[in-house]
Design an enzyme around this catalytic site. Structure first.
Site, PDB file in Angstrom:
ATOM      1  CG  MET A 285     -11.364  -2.603   5.702  1.00  7.32           C
ATOM      2  SD  MET A 285      -9.876  -2.251   4.796  1.00  7.32           S
ATOM      3  CE  MET A 285      -8.901  -1.420   6.043  1.00  7.32           C
TER       4      MET A 285
ATOM      5  CG  HIS B 266      -9.243   0.066  -0.140  1.00 13.29           C
ATOM      6  ND1 HIS B 266      -8.599  -0.150   1.054  1.00 13.29           N
ATOM      7  CD2 HIS B 266     -10.570   0.079   0.146  1.00 13.29           C
ATOM      8  CE1 HIS B 266      -9.497  -0.256   2.026  1.00 13.29           C
ATOM      9  NE2 HIS B 266     -10.699  -0.118   1.499  1.00 13.29           N
TER      10      HIS B 266
ATOM     11  CG  ASP C  10      -6.014  -2.678   3.498  1.00 12.06           C
ATOM     12  OD1 ASP C  10      -6.593  -1.919   2.705  1.00 12.06           O
ATOM     13  OD2 ASP C  10      -5.027  -2.330   4.173  1.00 12.06           O
ATOM     14  N   GLY C  11      -4.458  -4.203   6.500  1.00  6.56           N
ATOM     15  CA  GLY C  11      -4.351  -3.515   7.793  1.00  6.56           C
ATOM     16  C   GLY C  11      -3.631  -4.355   8.824  1.00  6.56           C
TER      17      GLY C  11
ATOM     18  CG  MET D 144      -8.319   6.986   2.945  1.00  5.39           C
ATOM     19  SD  MET D 144      -7.308   7.095   4.441  1.00  5.39           S
ATOM     20  CE  MET D 144      -6.507   5.494   4.382  1.00  5.39           C
TER      21      MET D 144
ATOM     22  CG  HIS E  46      -3.887  -1.660  -1.564  1.00 12.32           C
ATOM     23  ND1 HIS E  46      -4.956  -2.471  -1.879  1.00 12.32           N
ATOM     24  CD2 HIS E  46      -4.296  -0.870  -0.554  1.00 12.32           C
ATOM     25  CE1 HIS E  46      -5.970  -2.182  -1.067  1.00 12.32           C
ATOM     26  NE2 HIS E  46      -5.608  -1.224  -0.256  1.00 12.32           N
TER      27      HIS E  46
ATOM     28  CG  MET F 242     -11.168   3.060   2.462  1.00  9.64           C
ATOM     29  SD  MET F 242      -9.700   3.048   3.497  1.00  9.64           S
ATOM     30  CE  MET F 242      -8.437   3.118   2.218  1.00  9.64           C
TER      31      MET F 242
ATOM     32  CG  ASP G 122      -5.034   2.057   1.402  1.00  6.31           C
ATOM     33  OD1 ASP G 122      -3.892   1.656   1.704  1.00  6.31           O
ATOM     34  OD2 ASP G 122      -6.008   1.295   1.301  1.00  6.31           O
TER      35      ASP G 122
ATOM     36  CB  SER H  13      -0.876   0.023   1.261  1.00  9.61           C
ATOM     37  OG  SER H  13      -1.382   1.342   1.464  1.00  9.61           O
TER      38      SER H  13
HETATM   39  C1  DX5 Z   1      -6.883   1.771   5.739  1.00 10.90           C
HETATM   40  C2  DX5 Z   1      -5.688   1.444   4.889  1.00 10.90           C
HETATM   41  C3  DX5 Z   1      -4.529   0.794   5.661  1.00 10.90           C
HETATM   42  C4  DX5 Z   1      -3.347   0.493   4.772  1.00 10.90           C
HETATM   43  C5  DX5 Z   1      -2.451  -0.574   5.348  1.00 10.90           C
HETATM   44  O1  DX5 Z   1      -6.594   2.223   6.937  1.00 10.90           O
HETATM   45  O2  DX5 Z   1      -6.185   0.544   3.932  1.00 10.90           O
HETATM   46  O3  DX5 Z   1      -5.016  -0.381   6.237  1.00 10.90           O
HETATM   47  O4  DX5 Z   1      -3.763   0.012   3.567  1.00 10.90           O
HETATM   48  O5  DX5 Z   1      -1.961  -0.097   6.494  1.00 10.90           O
HETATM   49  P1  DX5 Z   1      -0.820  -0.866   7.330  1.00 10.90           P
HETATM   50  O6  DX5 Z   1      -0.292  -1.990   6.464  1.00 10.90           O
HETATM   51  O7  DX5 Z   1       0.204   0.197   7.576  1.00 10.90           O
HETATM   52  O8  DX5 Z   1      -1.510  -1.363   8.542  1.00 10.90           O
HETATM   53 ZN    ZN Z   2      -6.544  -0.498   1.474  1.00 11.20          ZN
END
Ligand code: DX5
Ligand code: ZN
Length: 216
Positions: A137, A66, A175-176, A37, A33, A68, A35, A8
């Site tokens: 997530m 992705h 993810d996360g 937002m 990836h 969000m 993210d 990401s």
């Molecule tokens: C939403 C994002 C994060 C990111 C990954 O919060 O989608 O989850 O992609 O974050 P890490 O790998 O740093 O937890």
């Molecule tokens: Zn993501």
């Protein structure tokens, strides 16, 4: 079973983003990836179309976007035109999810739906056959570097069962909070794609971390 890695860029060095993309191009990563937002669906704002357009000019891996964001239907065409190969929308942001999934596919992208930690896998029962991927997530969306939510392993196992019975080609992405420990257990539970941001870009040698995730 496919075991893929999607770094990401949320945690990349935006002062040298081209360098980080070149690193991903040369690495064993399978996707890049993004993210995205909007500050409304999640309590943070990251980046949008201009970043994806620029990265797409040098990227040598599929762009896994992705969203969000609220009202994702309005942005599917622009993100696909910017280079998105996979578009993930949040179940929680879609009033007419079946129509949204068809819209993503109509532009030639692969359709993926994301579930927040509190959303049960069962909500996908009547749409799973139309999906190319499901993103679970494992943190509450909005920030990188958060703590992994342990209940995710159970959801991966439940989703693996549903997918194997209805649509075996559908991928499971998580993810996360992904690292070597959570990643190994996620692959074990039936996940296919690991999204990692801070674990990759916080490391001395990000390419080595990506290889390490691939070999779990
Ligand atoms: C939403 C994002 C994060 C990111 C990954 O919060 O989608 O989850 O992609 O974050 P890490 O790998 O740093 O937890
Ligand atoms: Zn993501």
């Amino acid at each position: 079973m496919k075991r893929l890695v999607a770094p990401s860029i949320l945690s990349a060095d935006f002062n040298h983003l081209g360098k980080d993309i070149e690193m991903i191009n040369q690495s064993e990563a399978d996707y890049i990836h993004f993210d995205v937002m909007d500050g409304v669906f999640v309590p943070n704002i990251s980046f949008g179309i201009p970043v994806i357009e620029q990265v797409n000019r040098i990227a040598e891996k599929p762009l896994d976007v992705h969203l969000m964001i609220v009202n994702p239907d309005h942005f599917i065409e622009p993100f696909v035109k910017a280079g998105a190969s996979i578009v993930t929308v949040h179940y929680e942001a879609c009033k007419h999810l079946h129509r949204t999934v068809q819209l993503i596919k109509s532009f030639g992208a692969r359709a993926s739906v994301c579930l927040n930690p509190h959303t049960p896998v069962a909500v996908l029962e009547d749409i799973i056959q139309d999906l190319d991927m499901v993103l679970l997530m494992s943190v509450n969306p909005g920030f990188g570097g958060q703590k992994f939510i342990e209940n995710t392993y159970k959801k991966v196992r439940q989703l693996r069962e549903l997918i194997d019975s209805v649509n075996p080609d559908c991928l499971i992405e998580v993810d996360g909070g992904v690292n070597f420990e959570t990643g190994a257990r996620l692959f074990e539970a039936g996940a296919n794609v690991l999204v990692a941001g801070s674990f990759v870009f916080g490391a001395e040698n990000p390419a080595e971390i990506i290889s390490g995730l691939k070999q779990l």
